[in-house]
Design a protein around this motif. Structure first.
Motif, mmCIF file in Angstrom:
data_model
loop_
_atom_site.group_PDB
_atom_site.id
_atom_site.type_symbol
_atom_site.label_atom_id
_atom_site.label_comp_id
_atom_site.label_asym_id
_atom_site.label_seq_id
_atom_site.Cartn_x
_atom_site.Cartn_y
_atom_site.Cartn_z
ATOM 1 N N MET A 74 0.832 -1.205 0.000
ATOM 2 C CA MET A 74 0.000 0.000 0.000
ATOM 3 C C MET A 74 0.865 1.253 0.000
ATOM 4 O O MET A 74 0.635 2.181 -0.779
ATOM 5 N N PHE A 75 1.876 1.265 0.842
ATOM 6 C CA PHE A 75 2.656 2.496 0.947
ATOM 7 C C PHE A 75 3.697 2.640 -0.156
ATOM 8 O O PHE A 75 4.069 3.768 -0.496
ATOM 9 N N ARG A 76 4.096 1.557 -0.783
ATOM 10 C CA ARG A 76 4.885 1.687 -2.017
ATOM 11 C C ARG A 76 4.016 2.319 -3.104
ATOM 12 O O ARG A 76 4.471 3.187 -3.853
ATOM 13 N N ASP A 77 2.759 1.887 -3.160
ATOM 14 C CA ASP A 77 1.825 2.446 -4.142
ATOM 15 C C ASP A 77 1.546 3.920 -3.856
ATOM 16 O O ASP A 77 1.493 4.733 -4.787
ATOM 17 N N MET A 78 1.366 4.279 -2.611
ATOM 18 C CA MET A 78 1.119 5.681 -2.253
ATOM 19 C C MET A 78 2.323 6.540 -2.649
ATOM 20 O O MET A 78 2.157 7.639 -3.194
ATOM 21 N N ASP A 79 3.519 6.052 -2.391
ATOM 22 C CA ASP A 79 4.737 6.761 -2.774
ATOM 23 C C ASP A 79 4.766 6.975 -4.285
ATOM 24 O O ASP A 79 4.982 8.101 -4.769
ATOM 25 N N ALA A 80 4.524 5.905 -5.043
ATOM 26 C CA ALA A 80 4.544 6.001 -6.511
ATOM 27 C C ALA A 80 3.444 6.932 -7.023
ATOM 28 O O ALA A 80 3.679 7.724 -7.950
ATOM 29 N N SER A 81 2.273 6.868 -6.413
ATOM 30 C CA SER A 81 1.163 7.729 -6.839
ATOM 31 C C SER A 81 1.479 9.201 -6.617
ATOM 32 O O SER A 81 1.179 10.050 -7.471
ATOM 33 N N LEU A 82 2.078 9.506 -5.475
ATOM 34 C CA LEU A 82 2.450 10.900 -5.206
ATOM 35 C C LEU A 82 3.464 11.388 -6.234
ATOM 36 O O LEU A 82 3.371 12.523 -6.728
ATOM 37 N N ARG A 83 4.413 10.554 -6.564
ATOM 38 C CA ARG A 83 5.418 10.928 -7.564
ATOM 39 C C ARG A 83 4.763 11.154 -8.925
ATOM 40 O O ARG A 83 5.112 12.090 -9.633
ATOM 41 N N GLU A 84 3.797 10.284 -9.287
ATOM 42 C CA GLU A 84 3.071 10.458 -10.556
ATOM 43 C C GLU A 84 2.281 11.755 -10.572
ATOM 44 O O GLU A 84 2.099 12.361 -11.629
ATOM 45 N N GLY A 86 3.253 14.406 -9.332
ATOM 46 C CA GLY A 86 4.190 15.512 -9.446
ATOM 47 C C GLY A 86 4.737 16.038 -8.137
ATOM 48 O O GLY A 86 5.380 17.091 -8.110
ATOM 49 N N VAL A 87 4.491 15.325 -7.053
ATOM 50 C CA VAL A 87 5.066 15.738 -5.776
ATOM 51 C C VAL A 87 6.569 15.508 -5.858
ATOM 52 O O VAL A 87 7.030 14.455 -6.284
ATOM 53 N N GLY A 88 7.331 16.488 -5.467
ATOM 54 C CA GLY A 88 8.789 16.406 -5.545
ATOM 55 C C GLY A 88 9.376 15.413 -4.562
ATOM 56 O O GLY A 88 8.753 15.050 -3.571
ATOM 57 N N ASP A 89 10.603 14.999 -4.853
ATOM 58 C CA ASP A 89 11.292 14.005 -4.031
ATOM 59 C C ASP A 89 11.347 14.390 -2.554
ATOM 60 O O ASP A 89 11.265 13.535 -1.683
ATOM 61 N N LEU A 90 11.496 15.675 -2.279
ATOM 62 C CA LEU A 90 11.595 16.103 -0.884
ATOM 63 C C LEU A 90 10.247 16.077 -0.174
ATOM 64 O O LEU A 90 10.187 15.901 1.045
ATOM 65 N N GLY A 91 9.141 16.226 -0.913
ATOM 66 C CA GLY A 91 7.815 16.245 -0.302
ATOM 67 C C GLY A 91 7.188 14.879 -0.120
ATOM 68 O O GLY A 91 6.289 14.710 0.702
ATOM 69 N N VAL A 92 7.661 13.889 -0.870
ATOM 70 C CA VAL A 92 7.042 12.557 -0.827
ATOM 71 C C VAL A 92 7.134 11.923 0.565
ATOM 72 O O VAL A 92 6.110 11.475 1.099
ATOM 73 N N PRO A 93 8.298 11.865 1.201
ATOM 74 C CA PRO A 93 8.351 11.207 2.514
ATOM 75 C C PRO A 93 7.416 11.854 3.548
ATOM 76 O O PRO A 93 6.774 11.145 4.333
ATOM 77 N N ARG A 94 7.332 13.158 3.541
ATOM 78 C CA ARG A 94 6.451 13.851 4.492
ATOM 79 C C ARG A 94 4.994 13.480 4.229
ATOM 80 O O ARG A 94 4.232 13.179 5.148
ATOM 81 N N VAL A 96 3.827 10.805 2.570
ATOM 82 C CA VAL A 96 3.615 9.383 2.854
ATOM 83 C C VAL A 96 3.494 9.180 4.364
ATOM 84 O O VAL A 96 2.664 8.399 4.836
ATOM 85 N N GLY A 97 4.303 9.900 5.136
ATOM 86 C CA GLY A 97 4.204 9.817 6.593
ATOM 87 C C GLY A 97 2.839 10.246 7.095
ATOM 88 O O GLY A 97 2.260 9.608 7.980
ATOM 89 N N ALA A 98 2.305 11.311 6.519
ATOM 90 C CA ALA A 98 0.968 11.770 6.907
ATOM 91 C C ALA A 98 -0.086 10.732 6.516
ATOM 92 O O ALA A 98 -1.046 10.490 7.264
ATOM 93 N N MET A 99 0.093 10.112 5.357
ATOM 94 C CA MET A 99 -0.848 9.066 4.927
ATOM 95 C C MET A 99 -0.771 7.865 5.864
ATOM 96 O O MET A 99 -1.799 7.266 6.200
ATOM 97 N N TRP A 100 0.455 7.508 6.283
ATOM 98 C CA TRP A 100 0.615 6.400 7.210
ATOM 99 C C TRP A 100 -0.110 6.703 8.512
ATOM 100 O O TRP A 100 -0.816 5.844 9.051
ATOM 101 N N GLN A 101 0.064 7.904 9.029
ATOM 102 C CA GLN A 101 -0.609 8.272 10.277
ATOM 103 C C GLN A 101 -2.124 8.215 10.116
ATOM 104 O O GLN A 101 -2.830 7.736 11.001
ATOM 105 N N ALA A 102 -2.622 8.698 8.981
ATOM 106 C CA ALA A 102 -4.065 8.661 8.726
ATOM 107 C C ALA A 102 -4.552 7.213 8.674
ATOM 108 O O ALA A 102 -5.573 6.862 9.283
ATOM 109 N N PHE A 103 -3.835 6.372 7.947
ATOM 110 C CA PHE A 103 -4.229 4.969 7.837
ATOM 111 C C PHE A 103 -4.192 4.289 9.197
ATOM 112 O O PHE A 103 -5.127 3.579 9.578
#
Length: 175
Positions: A74-84, A86-94, A96-103
């Protein structure tokens, strides 16, 4: 050592397949048309969270490593989706972390309601998460809560062998 690696790879593949089936279930049009779930990025994320939470709940009982594989997929997919998107490399971890907390928060809330099959408590959780506290009406939320409880029951009846093989049926009879 090779057997352990092959087994881990099979578990990862099964987790990926199960996650993809949870996504397919979350995308069913009836949730968005008749079900009133907002057809937005947030609404779709919340439906994926619900389906994945139900699946992970089932797997944690008898196949915790497979539950982890679903979570990882799930979180590999969320990471890839954010990149698709257009979220920049520096914004993706933050993000994804927020998505993890929400989940994680949703999993705990849904677990508490499903543990005792409390439809009202689950309805309250769904209204807060899926509709951000402003659901269309109580009947709509109640239908989704009944369907989630029915899915939870249906998942409980599915065999470990089918799940370990990466096959899940995320459908239930009339709720």
């Amino acid at each position: 050592m090779l057997a352990r690696r092959a087994s881990r790879q099979q578990g990862e593949e099964a987790g990926r397949l199960l996650y993809l089936q949870a996504v397919a279930a979350a995308r069913k049009p009836h949730f968005y048309r008749a079900g009133g779930v907002p057809d937005t990025l947030d609404g779709r994320f919340d439906m994926i969270c619900l389906m994945a939470a139900l699946l992970v709940r089932r797997l944690r009982r008898t196949a915790p490593a497979l539950a982890q594989s679903v979570f990882d997929a799930m979180f590999r997919d969320m990471d890839a989706s954010l990149r698709e998107l257009g979220v920049g490399d520096l914004g993706v971890p933050r993000r994804v972390g927020a998505m993890w907390q929400a989940f994680n928060g949703r999993c705990h809330a849904y677990e508490a309601a499903l543990q005792v099959e409390d439809r009202q408590l689950l309805s309250d959780c769904l209204a807060r998460n899926i509709w951000r506290g402003s659901p269309p009406d109580e009947a709509t939320v109640g239908r989704l809560a009944r369907e989630a409880i029915a899915l939870d029951r249906a998942l409980a009846q599915q065999s470990d062998a089918e799940l370990i093989a990466g096959r899940v049926l995320l459908e239930a009879g009339p709720a």
